[in-house]
Every structure is written in C-alpha cells, then in structure tokens.
Design an enzyme around this catalytic site. Structure first.
Site, PDB file in Angstrom:
ATOM      1  CE1 TYR A 124      -5.054   1.876  10.582  1.00  0.00           C
ATOM      2  CE2 TYR A 124      -3.952   1.539   8.494  1.00  0.00           C
ATOM      3  CZ  TYR A 124      -5.109   1.721   9.215  1.00  0.00           C
ATOM      4  OH  TYR A 124      -6.318   1.750   8.578  1.00  0.00           O
TER       5      TYR A 124
ATOM      6  CD  GLU B  88      -3.194   2.286  15.676  1.00  0.00           C
ATOM      7  OE1 GLU B  88      -2.979   2.819  14.578  1.00  0.00           O
ATOM      8  OE2 GLU B  88      -2.318   2.144  16.550  1.00  0.00           O
TER       9      GLU B  88
ATOM     10  NE  ARG C 243      -1.990  -1.769   3.543  1.00  0.00           N
ATOM     11  CZ  ARG C 243      -2.373  -1.995   4.802  1.00  0.00           C
ATOM     12  NH1 ARG C 243      -3.534  -1.514   5.226  1.00  0.00           N
ATOM     13  NH2 ARG C 243      -1.623  -2.680   5.637  1.00  0.00           N
TER      14      ARG C 243
ATOM     15  CG  ASP D  20      -3.910  -5.132  14.038  1.00  0.00           C
ATOM     16  OD1 ASP D  20      -4.608  -5.766  14.859  1.00  0.00           O
ATOM     17  OD2 ASP D  20      -4.392  -4.293  13.253  1.00  0.00           O
TER      18      ASP D  20
ATOM     19  CE  LYS E 210       0.799  -2.796   9.405  1.00  0.00           C
ATOM     20  NZ  LYS E 210      -0.479  -2.984  10.176  1.00  0.00           N
TER      21      LYS E 210
ATOM     22  CG  HIS F 143      -1.511  -1.546  15.159  1.00  0.00           C
ATOM     23  ND1 HIS F 143      -2.872  -1.613  15.440  1.00  0.00           N
ATOM     24  CD2 HIS F 143      -1.420  -1.407  13.818  1.00  0.00           C
ATOM     25  CE1 HIS F 143      -3.556  -1.539  14.302  1.00  0.00           C
ATOM     26  NE2 HIS F 143      -2.704  -1.390  13.311  1.00  0.00           N
TER      27      HIS F 143
END
Ligand SMILES: NC(=O)c1ccc[n+]([C@@H]2O[C@H](COP(=O)([O-])OP(=O)(O)OC[C@H]3O[C@@H](n4cnc5c(N)ncnc54)[C@H](O)[C@@H]3O)[C@@H](O)[C@H]2O)c1
Length: 372
Positions: free
Chosen positions: A94, A118, A15, A270, A75, A96
């Site tokens: 993101y 997120e 992506r 994740d 990511k 996480h």
C-alpha cells in the site's frame, strides 16, 4: 527473482505481507524468498513456518533490502525504508501517495519501481487488493464507533442497538463502497438505525437490494447530509475517488450541527481524510476531540486484527506477487492492464495520473517510463 519480506515498522502494525503459503508458491515457481526474523510474529507466524516452506530468515531489514529484488510489504514505506530503496528494487505494498507528496518525492528519488496495492484494478474497475482490507476496516469502523460512544470513553453514552423501550442509536455511513457496506452491515447487525449515503445511484440501487429495507440509502448531497447530521450518534466516512485525495464530506462548521459527544470515524484517513477536521491517529491513541465531537482516524485499522487481516490481504495479493515475480513489472503490466494501474512510480517518474495531479508532480505514461 529474490522476494524480500521485511517486518512492518509503522506504529501498531502487526500484519505481514507473505504467509508460509505464499513462500511455498513462490518457491515452487523457482523464486527465492527472504524474510526478516520475526516478521510474522505479530500475525502469529513463527520464523520456522517460513523456513519449512523454503524461505531464508535474515536478521534485519538492511539484510532483506540488500538481498531482495522485489520488496513485498503491507503499509507505505516509513522514512527508514525509503532510505533503503534502490533503483533495482520493485516495491509492492500500500502506498496512498495522493495525500503524501513527501513520500512520493522519496520514492521518486529512490529510482525504484513502486506498485500500490490500492490502485490495482480488476477487469470491472474494482480494487481487488484494497477490498479485503476495506472489508476488515468497515467492520472495525462500526465496532470502534460503538465503543467510543460509551460514556467512559468520552462518548454520548448510547448503546447503538437500544433495548426494549429505548430507541436504537442512529448511524450515518458516507460512501457505500466496500468499507461502507461492511460498516453498515455490522451497524444493522447491532440493530442500529442506519443510513448509507453515496453519489453513485447504481451503487445505491445495489445497496438497497442488499439491505432489503434494513438500512436506508440516501443520495450524498451536501444538503441531505447536513439535514440528517443533527440526529446522528455515529458517522462513518468511507468515500473514495480512486487514487485521489479524499473529498471533504463534512466541514468544520457542520460539526456544530451534531449532538455533543457524537462520534466521527474517518476510514478514508489513509487518502487524506474525508472530514475537514480529521488527522491520522494510531491504535495506541486512536481519538481526539474537535468542537465536542470525538474523531477516530486510525490510518491502519486492519492492523489491529492481524491474524484475520494478514490472511485476507495475502489471499488477494499472492496471485499478483507471483505474476510480477514470474514476468517482471513491465511484462506483467502488459499482460494485465489492471495491474498496470497499480504502478505509481517508475525510475523517478510518477506514472499514475491521480497521484501526479494531487501532488503537483509531472505525469509520465507508464510504458514510456518503463522504456527509458
Ligand atoms: N483507515 C484504514 O485502515 C483503511 C482500511 C481500508 C480502506 N481504507 C480506505 O477507505 C476508503 C474507502 O475504501 P473502499 O474500498 O470502500 O472504496 P470503494 O471504492 O469501494 O467505495 C468508495 C465509495 O465512495 C463513494 N463516493 C465517492 N465520492 C463520494 C462522495 N463525495 N460522497 C459520497 N460517496 C462518495 C463511491 O461512489 C464509492 O461507492 C478508501 O480511502 C480506503 O483507502 C482505509
């Protein structure tokens, strides 16, 4: 502001965080955009398409991080990227962080302002920047699970939808949020027998109406799950406690209750995983076996369908990217309390309580951290 888009470097991640439409909007708002050469390739976007909308192409990640004030990614930053972050940077991606104390410490040490897609919330407490990827991951979860049930891939040799004269396979989805609903939707479409578990009764009511009898809704108590586990061919884990490490909904000793070569798909991997026996895997090597049960635990499932996922993600992120670029993080967070919930780390301090709790780091209130 100068907005930088590096190429994603996580394994099997294709992506990209900005499309040419995003470049166009940022440039029209008076910002500069720098894109790493080839960043859009995995999503079938050529460098020239970015240039045509006003971006500058830079040769490598060092140049992008060096030139940009705000880094927009997909990511969580990999170690080499953490090493490039400086206090002057705003990172929007993101993250996480709850299950990853090492990355949290790396971001603290960088001094950068780090905003996690997120944990951004909308006015109803939903997660608008997680939702599009949860829609994708939920749909992939059932596809991948169905595939892994095939005998040559180590599965039980079951066709989820059955055929006339042979009963359908059984699917349990634990966590009936965005991932869970989409996973169940595909399982229903495949004509499997589907059970969706959640602990939120209002959510179960919504799902009950939505599926109109095509899937059963069940309260996710340990006993309820345990009692139905022996019948299941495919179990999809999709629970989330906002920002926190995922709770375990299946323990190792419960694997013995399951059919041999049944499949577990842990979408919550994740956030640390919701099956005790889960560990992150990649698209290149997606499964492993524990006690005769296949585990599929890919931490970036939407990365497998980048052409769909890049557009789904950037449709959702672009308004927030524009807001932060226009106003800066502090002003944008004051204007949008839901965006403020996304700011996890500022100037060496953890500003999102569930991450501080999960990693054992000290929590600092966001505007106090921004002021110091
Ligand atoms: N692996 C991937 O590539 C990938 C991609 C997208 C999302 N995800 C992850 O999938 C998970 C789910 O995301 P989502 O968007 O569906 O979240 P969501 O908030 O929409 O839904 C989570 C649901 O879990 C329920 N829940 C919480 N604790 C529970 C428990 N103990 N038992 C049963 N249900 C419980 C909640 O009530 C909620 O309905 C998250 O961890 C998210 O990060 C992973």
């Amino acid at each position: 502001m100068k907005v930088g888009v590096p190429t994603e470097i996580k394994t099997d991640e294709y992506r990209v965080a900005l499309t040419p439409s995003g470049v166009r909007e940022l440039v029209e708002h008076g910002h500069e955009v720098v894109v790493q050469a080839g960043a859009g390739e995995g999503s079938a976007i050529e460098d020239d398409a970015y240039v045509a909308q006003g971006a500058t192409i830079l040769p490598d990640a060092d140049a992008v991080f060096g030139a940009a004030d705000m880094i927009v990614k997909v990511k969580e930053p990999q170690p080499a990227e953490v090493g490039r972050l400086e206090a002057r940077h705003t990172l929007f991606t993101y993250l996480h962080l709850a299950p990853d104390a090492e990355l949290t410490q790396g971001l603290i040490d960088s001094g950068a302002t780090c905003v996690a897609y997120e944990t951004v919330e909308d006015s109803r407490g939903r997660l608008p920047l997680l939702a599009p990827m949860s829609e994708v991951a939920g749909k992939i979860a059932t596809q991948a699970g169905a595939f892994m049930l095939e005998k040559p891939l180590g599965g039980r040799g079951i066709l989820l939808g059955g055929v006339p004269g042979v009963a359908a396979g059984k699917v349990m989805v634990i966590g009936g949020g965005v991932v869970g609903m989409n996973a169940a939707f595909i399982a229903v479409g495949m004509e499997a027998e589907v059970y969706v578990y959640d602990r939120n009764i209002d959510r179960l009511r919504e799902l009950d109406l939505y599926f109109a009898g095509r899937a059963s809704t069940c309260y996710a108590s340990t006993l309820e799950i345990e009692q139905r586990l022996p019948e299941m061919d495919l179990v999809i884990g999709a629970v989330l406690v906002h920002g926190a490490k995922a709770p375990y909904v299946i323990r190792r000793d419960q694997l013995g209750l399951m059919k041999k070569n049944a499949v577990l798909v842990d979408v919550s991997i994740d956030q640390g995983g919701c099956f005790e026996t889960s560990r992150p895997t990649t698209h290149s090597d997606p499964t492993f076996e524990v006690d005769g049960i296949t585990h599929y635990c890919v931490a970036n499932m939407p990365g497998a369908v980048p052409v769909t996922s890049t557009y789904a993600l950037t449709n959702a992120t672009l308004p927030y990217v524009l807001h932060v670029a226009d106003a800066g993080v502090e002003q944008a967070a004051r204007e949008n309390p839901g965006l403020a919930r996304g700011v996890n780390v500022v100037g060496g301090k953890v500003t999102y309580a569930p991450v501080a709790d999960a990693t054992g780091m000290e929590y600092t209130e966001l505007f106090e951290a921004l002021a110091s």
